[in-house]
Design a protein around this motif. Structure first.
Motif, mmCIF file in Angstrom:
data_model
loop_
_atom_site.group_PDB
_atom_site.id
_atom_site.type_symbol
_atom_site.label_atom_id
_atom_site.label_comp_id
_atom_site.label_asym_id
_atom_site.label_seq_id
_atom_site.Cartn_x
_atom_site.Cartn_y
_atom_site.Cartn_z
ATOM 1 N N ARG A 111 -1.200 -1.794 -6.624
ATOM 2 C CA ARG A 111 -0.098 -1.922 -7.603
ATOM 3 C C ARG A 111 -0.139 -1.088 -8.851
ATOM 4 O O ARG A 111 0.909 -0.460 -9.329
ATOM 5 C CB ARG A 111 -0.047 -3.334 -8.317
ATOM 6 N N GLN A 112 -1.362 -0.742 -9.285
ATOM 7 C CA GLN A 112 -1.660 0.173 -10.346
ATOM 8 C C GLN A 112 -1.003 1.708 -9.977
ATOM 9 O O GLN A 112 -0.410 2.260 -10.708
ATOM 10 C CB GLN A 112 -2.926 0.460 -11.055
ATOM 11 N N HIS A 113 -1.197 1.972 -8.645
ATOM 12 C CA HIS A 113 -1.004 3.223 -8.430
ATOM 13 C C HIS A 113 0.157 3.405 -7.354
ATOM 14 O O HIS A 113 0.065 4.400 -6.520
ATOM 15 C CB HIS A 113 -2.493 4.072 -7.622
ATOM 16 N N LYS A 114 0.828 2.456 -7.053
ATOM 17 C CA LYS A 114 1.776 2.540 -6.082
ATOM 18 C C LYS A 114 2.670 3.655 -6.260
ATOM 19 O O LYS A 114 3.178 4.457 -5.345
ATOM 20 C CB LYS A 114 2.696 1.061 -6.204
ATOM 21 N N HIS A 115 2.977 4.080 -7.364
ATOM 22 C CA HIS A 115 3.964 4.993 -7.798
ATOM 23 C C HIS A 115 3.255 6.474 -7.058
ATOM 24 O O HIS A 115 3.953 7.088 -6.430
ATOM 25 C CB HIS A 115 4.150 5.191 -9.149
ATOM 26 N N ARG A 116 2.163 6.489 -7.247
ATOM 27 C CA ARG A 116 1.601 7.812 -6.980
ATOM 28 C C ARG A 116 1.437 7.904 -5.334
ATOM 29 O O ARG A 116 1.665 8.821 -4.528
ATOM 30 C CB ARG A 116 -0.164 7.859 -7.241
ATOM 31 N N ILE A 117 1.416 6.771 -4.628
ATOM 32 C CA ILE A 117 0.915 6.555 -3.171
ATOM 33 C C ILE A 117 2.486 6.718 -2.596
ATOM 34 O O ILE A 117 2.763 7.647 -1.764
ATOM 35 C CB ILE A 117 0.475 5.333 -2.725
ATOM 36 N N SER A 119 4.871 8.549 -3.844
ATOM 37 C CA SER A 119 5.297 9.919 -4.210
ATOM 38 C C SER A 119 4.811 10.779 -2.960
ATOM 39 O O SER A 119 5.278 11.592 -2.513
ATOM 40 C CB SER A 119 4.956 10.452 -5.306
ATOM 41 N N ALA A 120 3.444 10.528 -2.507
ATOM 42 C CA ALA A 120 2.807 11.274 -1.651
ATOM 43 C C ALA A 120 3.582 11.179 -0.566
ATOM 44 O O ALA A 120 3.457 12.192 0.511
ATOM 45 C CB ALA A 120 1.160 10.664 -1.398
ATOM 46 N N PHE A 121 4.247 10.198 -0.048
ATOM 47 C CA PHE A 121 4.934 10.115 1.182
ATOM 48 C C PHE A 121 6.353 10.220 0.857
ATOM 49 O O PHE A 121 7.134 10.142 1.869
ATOM 50 C CB PHE A 121 4.568 8.897 1.757
ATOM 51 N N LEU A 122 6.868 10.693 -0.149
ATOM 52 C CA LEU A 122 8.395 10.843 -0.597
ATOM 53 C C LEU A 122 9.137 9.519 -0.363
ATOM 54 O O LEU A 122 10.396 9.606 -0.075
ATOM 55 C CB LEU A 122 9.072 12.034 0.235
ATOM 56 N N LEU A 123 8.486 8.360 -0.491
ATOM 57 C CA LEU A 123 9.013 7.103 -0.138
ATOM 58 C C LEU A 123 9.338 6.337 -1.375
ATOM 59 O O LEU A 123 8.916 6.765 -2.527
ATOM 60 C CB LEU A 123 8.384 6.256 0.788
ATOM 61 N N SER A 124 9.650 5.274 -1.263
ATOM 62 C CA SER A 124 9.892 4.301 -2.519
ATOM 63 C C SER A 124 9.459 2.961 -2.513
ATOM 64 O O SER A 124 8.992 2.581 -1.365
ATOM 65 C CB SER A 124 11.407 4.126 -2.941
ATOM 66 N N ASP A 125 9.676 2.006 -3.266
ATOM 67 C CA ASP A 125 9.102 0.707 -3.339
ATOM 68 C C ASP A 125 9.636 -0.154 -1.918
ATOM 69 O O ASP A 125 9.090 -0.814 -1.535
ATOM 70 C CB ASP A 125 9.298 -0.182 -4.535
#
Lengths: 225, 617
Positions: A111-117, A119-125
């Motif tokens: 949860r804390q780093h979802k945004h980074r993960i 972005s690594a895959f060019l995906l979203s929540d």
């Protein structure tokens, strides 16, 4: 012979254990990726390298979460891969590869780093889902002054200025009319008096000849009855 | 003698021109026409007519609508404009001149104008609130606000839609039923005060300032409608919406309710019986072609209704299309997740095939997830009228357009100017009779009088700022703005036809316009319009009486939420519902009674006092 079997066992044991740890699935999370939905024509192929990136980004998340333990790719175990692209992963402790990190720790780290993960895959929540870990929604923006109040202030200010200026112009107009009245003298006053006194009979004169002389026609109706 | 006579005639002439100057007049004909058009063209043209058109079989509805315009709308309109121009007073003075027993008609007009002005401006306050919020990015009704734990959205919003939530909770903060008053909503009070200030600013000197303001408030809506027309036709799904609107369904013409709704729509749309039109035309010079004015105003009003319905329905078609695609996407996601189908295998085109295949192979899955097939027609038929259309349906559609803030701002300014020009008519229907009654001392300047009217109206309208205010507004809307107007209009036309006489009326018109009204007007005034009004009034009362007095309440704890809960009116509220139309209507017989008592009083006093010049030879 015995040496060879023992060596073979040692080589294959971790992977066997790993698969077992993963398949037990109690501390694991299912992950679903919808790459084609997110990227359409620019979708990339899901292969070993992408899986490697996933495992490394998850290890990164675990490292940042714990801030001291050094997680490595080998601590992220993956199984149940499907073509839809979904799989299950578990995280083992760096100190002891048979021990799993409990679910809630993994969840908080993700949860804390979802945004980074993401972005690594060019995906979203929506397109990179961890089943059971709800995404943290954006915090509601708090304003020091509500934005609608600002526009309201502008509108009300403009209207107030308009009303005040109209009232001022009325007062100056009246003052000017009063001054003119004083100057022109008595004749005006006499005429004013006549107008106020016989308002009804004279207002009707400008219309047709004598039909709407209210003062008289009303009386007629009363006396007839 | 000669010198004296000259002096007399001089004085008379000077007083004539002075009196002619004392009554305000329009700066030019365009102002007068624009004001009448602005009064007639209001919010109903935008949010009631398109809904009726779509419900009653599209193009087929235009037939009863145009027949009602020709038989009922235009004759009544012509009559009101002509009589105001002829007798040069407001509604009370006009009916009083025709017969003193009809003074109640004018009073009823004035009362209805005042009551309608109360709730109409509250709607404008809501429009202003939405306008103020349209400057936010993203629009506040686009997404649900997040709950405090930041993991999910607020429950009430999740169950309904963000647009619904913003309207019912964040704007109105509506109470679950009308019994619960709740507190006063501060932000609505501010918006209401602002709305009344804007109205006061335009209305401050009567038609002097209205005539200037009308250039903006009457023309701007047409500009915005044209912009919306052009933009909406470029949106996907627009043609669907327009087809849905205009595709004629001739079967509906057999339903008498369609004819009733067409007649009432025309009647209320033209703003007849308010006294406002009489007031406006009373400021005209007497030699003015009011026949052409009446036909012009009536036709422009109907044209505006039809013109406005095109962009509205194009945008609703766009919204239906977008919702349909979203529905498909959500279904696809559910299947893909549960059945592990690779993503993007199911597209919009293959959706129907997949659904039927799924239904046949795995019906339990469909039932478990409560999946109903996404139906484009169902989305298209989700229309609404009134505040629902403007504040829920349309705002939702706007969020899906690129550049939504611009469209939202334009839309709400358009609604505000539409409503503002109609407010002018209501307030003139109150102001002009008051001035003509000569009960206001001349010392009080007109600015103070208009300010007092606005202040009193604002204070009473604060009830609409309570949490239950929307329910009260609906009551005012359905009970005050309907039956009393029909009654007043009926008495108006009876007054002109029976008491005053159509022949005398035609003579007056010939004097004013130079042309006697032709056979069409004669037939309409004498026979058809009164008959039609009577039939419409009786039918309306019968239909309304058959309906249960219920209202739709927004109750989050309701079982069927987000569907509105049908609640009956409590008895004290129902008494108010009956009282509201009864009060203006009762003023008419009370007026007759009052004059009769005056007559009796005069008769008895005349008999008792001896004649002053009774000389017996």
């Amino acid at each position: 012979m015995k040496m060879i079997t023992r060596i073979l066992l040692l080589i294959f044991l971790p992977s066997v254990i790993a698969r077992d740890l993963c398949k037990d699935g109690k501390d694991g999370y299912k992950v679903r990726l919808s790459i084609k939905t997110a990227l359409g024509d620019e979708a990339y192929e899901w292969n070993e390298s992408e899986m490697f990136l996933f495992r490394s980004s998850l290890a990164f998340a675990m490292r940042k979460y714990t801030q001291r333990e050094t997680f490595d790719i080998s601590n992220i175990l993956v199984c149940n891969e499907t073509k839809r692209v979904s799989f299950v992963f578990v995280v083992t402790s760096p100190n002891d590869s048979t021990k799993l990190i409990p679910k809630d720790h993994v969840a908080s780290a993700v949860r804390q780093h979802k945004h980074r993960i993401n972005s690594a895959f060019l995906l979203s929540d929506g397109t990179l889902e961890f089943v059971g870990i709800p995404p943290t929604l954006a915090a509601p923006i708090t304003y020091s002054t509500q934005p609608w109040l600002i526009v309201f202030g502008v509108v009300i200010g403009a209207v107030a200025v308009g009303i005040v200026s109209l009232l001022m112009s009325t007062m100056t107009r009246r003052r000017r009319a009063a001054d003119k009245g004083v100057d022109s003298g008595q004749e005006e006053e006499q005429m004013e008096g006549i107008v106020k006194g016989n308002g009804t009979s004279l207002t009707r004169l400008e219309s047709k000849d004598g039909v709407y002389n209210q003062a008289f026609s009303n009386d007629e109706r009363f006396t007839k009855l | 003698m000669d010198v004296q006579e000259n002096k007399c005639t001089d004085l008379v002439e000077k007083t004539d021109t002075k009196n002619a100057d004392q009554r305000p007049k329009w700066d030019n004909k365009a102002q007068y026409l624009l004001t009448c058009i602005g009064f007639a063209v209001g919010l109903g043209n935008v949010w009631r007519f398109p809904y009726l058109c779509q419900t009653y079989g599209g193009g087929a509805f235009l037939i009863p609508y145009l027949i009602a315009l020709v038989c009922e709308g235009l004759p009544l309109l012509y009559m009101e404009l002509a009589i105001g121009q002829n007798l040069r007073t407001g509604s009370i003075g006009v009916w009083n001149s025709i017969s003193p027993y009809l003074c109640g008609v004018g009073l009823a007009s004035m009362t209805v104008s005042f009551l309608v002005g109360l709730f109409y401006n509250t709607i404008l306050a809501w429009v202003l609130w939405y306008f103020l919020n349209s400057f936010r990015n993203p629009l506040p009704w686009h997404h649900c606000p997040t709950a405090l734990n930041l993991t999910e959205h607020i429950e009430e919003c999740k169950q309904s839609t963000p647009a619904n939530y913003f309207w019912y909770r964040e704007t109105l903060n509506i109470s679950p039923n009308i019994d619960i008053n709740g507190g006063i909503e501060g932000k609505l009070v501010l918006c209401l005060a602002a709305a009344w200030c804007i109205v006061y600013f335009c209305f401050i000197r009567g038609i002097e300032t209205i005539g200037k303001a009308i250039y903006v408030t009457a023309i701007f809506p047409y500009v915005v409608l044209t912009i919306f027309l052009i933009q909406s036709l470029t949106l996907p799904g627009a043609t669907l919406g327009i087809q849905n609107l205009f595709s004629p369904n001739w079967e509906t013409l057999k339903d008498p309710r369609v004819w009733l709704d067409a007649a009432t729509q025309i009647f209320f749309s033209l703003s007849l019986a308010f006294g406002g039109l009489i007031a406006f035309s009373s400021y005209n010079p007497q030699k003015n072609n009011c026949e052409r004015d009446a036909v012009l105003v009536g036709c422009i009003n109907s044209f505006t209704s039809i013109y406005a319905s095109i962009p509205i329905f194009a945008i609703l078609g766009f919204k239906a299309q977008t919702n349909y695609l979203e529905c498909i996407n959500s279904h696809v996601n559910t299947w893909a997740v549960a059945l592990n189908i690779s993503d993007n295998n199911v597209t919009e085109a293959s959706y129907e095939l997949w659904f039927t295949h799924l239904n046949s192979t795995n019906p339990s899955f469909v039932k478990e997830h409560n999946l109903k097939m996404c139906d484009l027609n169902a989305f298209l038929n989700q229309s609404a009228s009134g505040t629902g259309l403007a504040f829920i349906v349309f705002t939702e559609a706007v969020t899906k357009m690129p550049g939504s803030q611009v469209w939202a701002v334009l839309f709400f300014i358009m609604l505000f100017t539409l409503g503002l020009s109609s407010m002018f008519g209501s307030l003139e229907g109150v102001l002009t009779p008051l001035l003509d009654l000569h009960i206001i001392p001349k010392r009080i300047p007109k600015e103070l009088l208009t300010g007092l009217i606005c202040l009193v109206s604002f204070t009473i309208a604060l009830i609409f700022c309570l949490r239950s205010g929307n329910y009260w507004l609906e009551i005012f809307n359905s009970y005050v703005g309907s039956v009393p107007l029909l009654v007043i209009a009926f008495f108006e036309i009876i007054a002109v036809v029976c008491v005053y006489g159509v022949n005398r009326f035609s003579d007056d018109i010939e004097w004013m316009t130079g042309r006697r009204p032709n056979l069409y007007w004669q037939v309409m005034w004498r026979v058809i319009s009164p008959l039609m009004l009577l039939v419409v009034f009786l039918a309306y009362v019968i239909v309304e009486a058959q309906k249960q007095p219920t209202y739709k309440a927004w109750n989050p704890n309701h079982v069927d939420f987000p569907k509105a809960e049908d609640q009956p009116y409590p008895s004290w509220v129902f008494n108010i519902c009956v009282l509201l139309p009864a009060v203006p209507c009762c003023l008419i017989p009370l007026g007759v009674l009052y004059r009769f008592i005056q007559l009796l009083h005069k008769y008895t006093t005349d008999r008792n006092t001896p004649e002053a010049y009774d000389v017996e030879t």
